[in-house]
Every structure is written in structure tokens, then in C-alpha cells.
Design an enzyme around this catalytic site. Sequence first.
Site, mmCIF file in Angstrom:
data_model
loop_
_atom_site.group_PDB
_atom_site.id
_atom_site.type_symbol
_atom_site.label_atom_id
_atom_site.label_comp_id
_atom_site.label_asym_id
_atom_site.label_seq_id
_atom_site.Cartn_x
_atom_site.Cartn_y
_atom_site.Cartn_z
ATOM 1 N N LYS A 1 74.098 93.727 81.713
ATOM 2 C CA LYS A 1 73.696 94.102 83.077
ATOM 3 C C LYS A 1 72.172 94.198 83.140
ATOM 4 O O LYS A 1 71.548 94.723 82.208
ATOM 5 C CB LYS A 1 74.323 95.456 83.466
ATOM 6 C CG LYS A 1 73.901 95.935 84.854
ATOM 7 C CD LYS A 1 74.735 97.107 85.339
ATOM 8 C CE LYS A 1 74.320 98.442 84.788
ATOM 9 N NZ LYS A 1 72.937 98.853 85.127
ATOM 10 N N ASP B 1 72.252 102.348 80.146
ATOM 11 C CA ASP B 1 71.032 102.918 79.558
ATOM 12 C C ASP B 1 70.849 104.364 80.030
ATOM 13 O O ASP B 1 69.915 105.049 79.604
ATOM 14 C CB ASP B 1 69.787 102.052 79.832
ATOM 15 C CG ASP B 1 69.466 101.933 81.300
ATOM 16 O OD1 ASP B 1 70.261 102.398 82.143
ATOM 17 O OD2 ASP B 1 68.401 101.358 81.629
ATOM 18 N N SER B 2 71.800 104.854 80.857
ATOM 19 C CA SER B 2 71.871 106.293 81.142
ATOM 20 C C SER B 2 72.076 107.063 79.839
ATOM 21 O O SER B 2 71.893 108.280 79.796
ATOM 22 C CB SER B 2 73.008 106.598 82.130
ATOM 23 O OG SER B 2 74.217 106.001 81.699
ATOM 24 N N GLU C 1 73.576 100.628 93.805
ATOM 25 C CA GLU C 1 73.422 102.071 93.587
ATOM 26 C C GLU C 1 72.693 102.707 94.759
ATOM 27 O O GLU C 1 71.611 102.241 95.173
ATOM 28 C CB GLU C 1 72.649 102.305 92.264
ATOM 29 C CG GLU C 1 72.458 103.784 91.972
ATOM 30 C CD GLU C 1 72.101 104.095 90.521
ATOM 31 O OE1 GLU C 1 72.109 103.167 89.680
ATOM 32 O OE2 GLU C 1 71.826 105.277 90.249
ATOM 33 N N GLU D 1 68.793 95.010 85.923
ATOM 34 C CA GLU D 1 68.385 95.573 87.218
ATOM 35 C C GLU D 1 67.374 94.646 87.889
ATOM 36 O O GLU D 1 66.466 94.138 87.216
ATOM 37 C CB GLU D 1 67.723 96.948 87.011
ATOM 38 C CG GLU D 1 68.668 97.990 86.432
ATOM 39 C CD GLU D 1 68.013 99.363 86.257
ATOM 40 O OE1 GLU D 1 66.858 99.548 86.683
ATOM 41 O OE2 GLU D 1 68.680 100.242 85.695
ATOM 42 N N ASP E 1 74.039 97.383 78.848
ATOM 43 C CA ASP E 1 72.934 97.500 79.810
ATOM 44 C C ASP E 1 71.631 97.112 79.113
ATOM 45 O O ASP E 1 71.249 97.743 78.111
ATOM 46 C CB ASP E 1 72.864 98.966 80.256
ATOM 47 C CG ASP E 1 72.427 99.120 81.688
ATOM 48 O OD1 ASP E 1 72.158 98.107 82.347
ATOM 49 O OD2 ASP E 1 72.372 100.279 82.150
HETATM 50 O O1 KIV Z 1 72.998 103.229 83.049
HETATM 51 C C1 KIV Z 1 74.001 103.438 83.758
HETATM 52 O O2 KIV Z 1 74.857 104.281 83.463
HETATM 53 C C2 KIV Z 1 74.130 102.651 84.975
HETATM 54 C C3 KIV Z 1 75.157 103.093 85.965
HETATM 55 C C4 KIV Z 1 74.670 104.304 86.652
HETATM 56 C C5 KIV Z 1 75.525 102.013 86.911
HETATM 57 O O3 KIV Z 1 73.407 101.730 85.164
#
Ligand code: KIV
Length: 279
Positions: A112, A44-45, A181, A114, A82
Site C-alpha cells: 500500500k 505503518d501505524s 481516510e 499513500e 504498508d
Molecule cells: O497504517 C495503517 O494502519 C493504515 C490504516 C489506518 C489504513 O494505513
Amino acid sequence: MKKLTIPDIIKRKGGEKLTMLTAYDASFARLLDSAGVDMILVGDSLGNVLLGYESTVPVTMDEMIHHASAVRRGTSAFVVGDMPFLSYQVSVQDTIKNAGRFFKEAGCDAVKLEGGPEICEAVRALVAAGMPVMGHIGLTPQTASSLGGYKVQGKDAKSAQKLLADARALAEAGVFAIVMECIPDKLAKVITENVAVPTIGIGAGVFCDGQVLVTHDLLGMFDKFVPSFVKGYVNLSPQIKDAIAAFSQEVKSGSFPDEKHSFTIQVDVDQLVTDDGDA
Ligand code: KIV
């Protein structure tokens, strides 16, 4: 390269290090795949790196599915989607529906999430429904403001203890790997030695079972904010800017396109209709 399976990934614990990098489109997915990266994360970056948001919080499910589908079209490697903020916090039913979109619509191999114990019910439900889950602890960008900003986590004994407990709870709930992280390397070592699934570090030192970075950071293509733990393997931004400036300058001066980049074949232009309609 042959796509990894969940047992392949778990077997790499303590063995050959795992590599994961982010991609948000088919062309980068193809590049990462051809360079032999083990897992591709549609992070989600995306929000900061591609969409111009100030954080990952505004990223929507539809945006994630759009980009995850593009990544899938570019690679047959193991792809992790994500789950964006509020796609797994509302209810278990909602979580299953949202995660299901990553598998059914985008062809992802895992999702993924969090968090620690507060997401374990969701993790258990997803794993029971056949959807592999990767955890993410330490600095969790979706809730960074509650953590005091983008800061190293687990620096004192109490918060270090909590992170170890978070990792254990996630492993117990059934995650197949845990991203850690921005935590001290010695804490990452203790956690790695105390959970049965691979740990994948980002700003967590060398003792993790694998490493992940944001691809645009390691390529020097995103200079708005680069965390100090990122190693720039190449600095492409200046080269990209120079190439674009050269294009503009050549178009304006008339030196592009030259003959080599034009179709200089004979055409009978005398027969063409002119402005006033006469042949
Ligand atoms: O969103 C992302 O790119 C991430 C990584 C930094 C692990 O969660």
C-alpha cells in the site's frame, strides 16, 4: 478461510463489503484470520501503536519487514504491507527494490502506498513488475503536516475534486483497491461510484466497498489518540491493567503460584548439593 486473490477483491466492488484490519505480529494475525477478516494490513501505524513513535514518519523498511514477516507466519490470509515514508518517493528503482522485500522476504500479497498522481509512476512500475498495489488517499498520515494535521479532507469543492481526481489517477495507474481516510461520506460515495476498483474506508462513511480500522483501536488497546470515527467494540485496556495488577499483588502476597500452578511432584531433595558443597 481461502485466501482472496486480486480478481476476488475487485469482484467484490459493489457486492459483499470487504473487511481489512491491522496486525503487526503472528498472534494477532492468527486471531484476525480465525475471525474471518478478508485482508490483513501490516500498517505503518506500527510506528504509533507498537513502537512508541509520535507519527508514522520514522518507521523504517527493516521494521516493516520484521513485523510483516511475523504476520505472515501467523496467517495464510491476504496480507498487505504498508510502504513506509521515503521508501517509494526517491526513485522508481528504489521503490521496486523496497516493495520487492515485502513480497520476497515477508511473503506479502500486496503493498500500500499513500498519495495521488505523484505516486502513479511508482504504481505503474510495481504493477508491471507483478506487485499488486493498494492506494491510500484523503488523510495520508505520512504527509499529515502538509495537509494541516489529522483533519477531515475534501470538505470544500476544490479539495473534493482533487480527491476524486486522485482516485481516478490511481485506478488508471493500476491499483486494485483504494483506502480513503477521513473524508466526508458523500464524497466517498461519489468516488466509490466513479472508480472501477473497490474503495476501503476509514472515517469515510458507509458507502465505501469495504472498511478498515486499526485493530488496537477497535479493541480499546491504544488510548494515546483515538480518532472520533473509530468504534470501540470492546475496551480491553482496563481489563489488561486489572489482570496485571492482580498478578503483581498475588506475587507480592505469596498467593501466586499456588499448588495448582506448581509442579507438586515428589523429588528426592535430600541428595541435592548444599551451599557449602556437601551432598
Ligand atoms: O497504517 C495503517 O494502519 C493504515 C490504516 C489506518 C489504513 O494505513
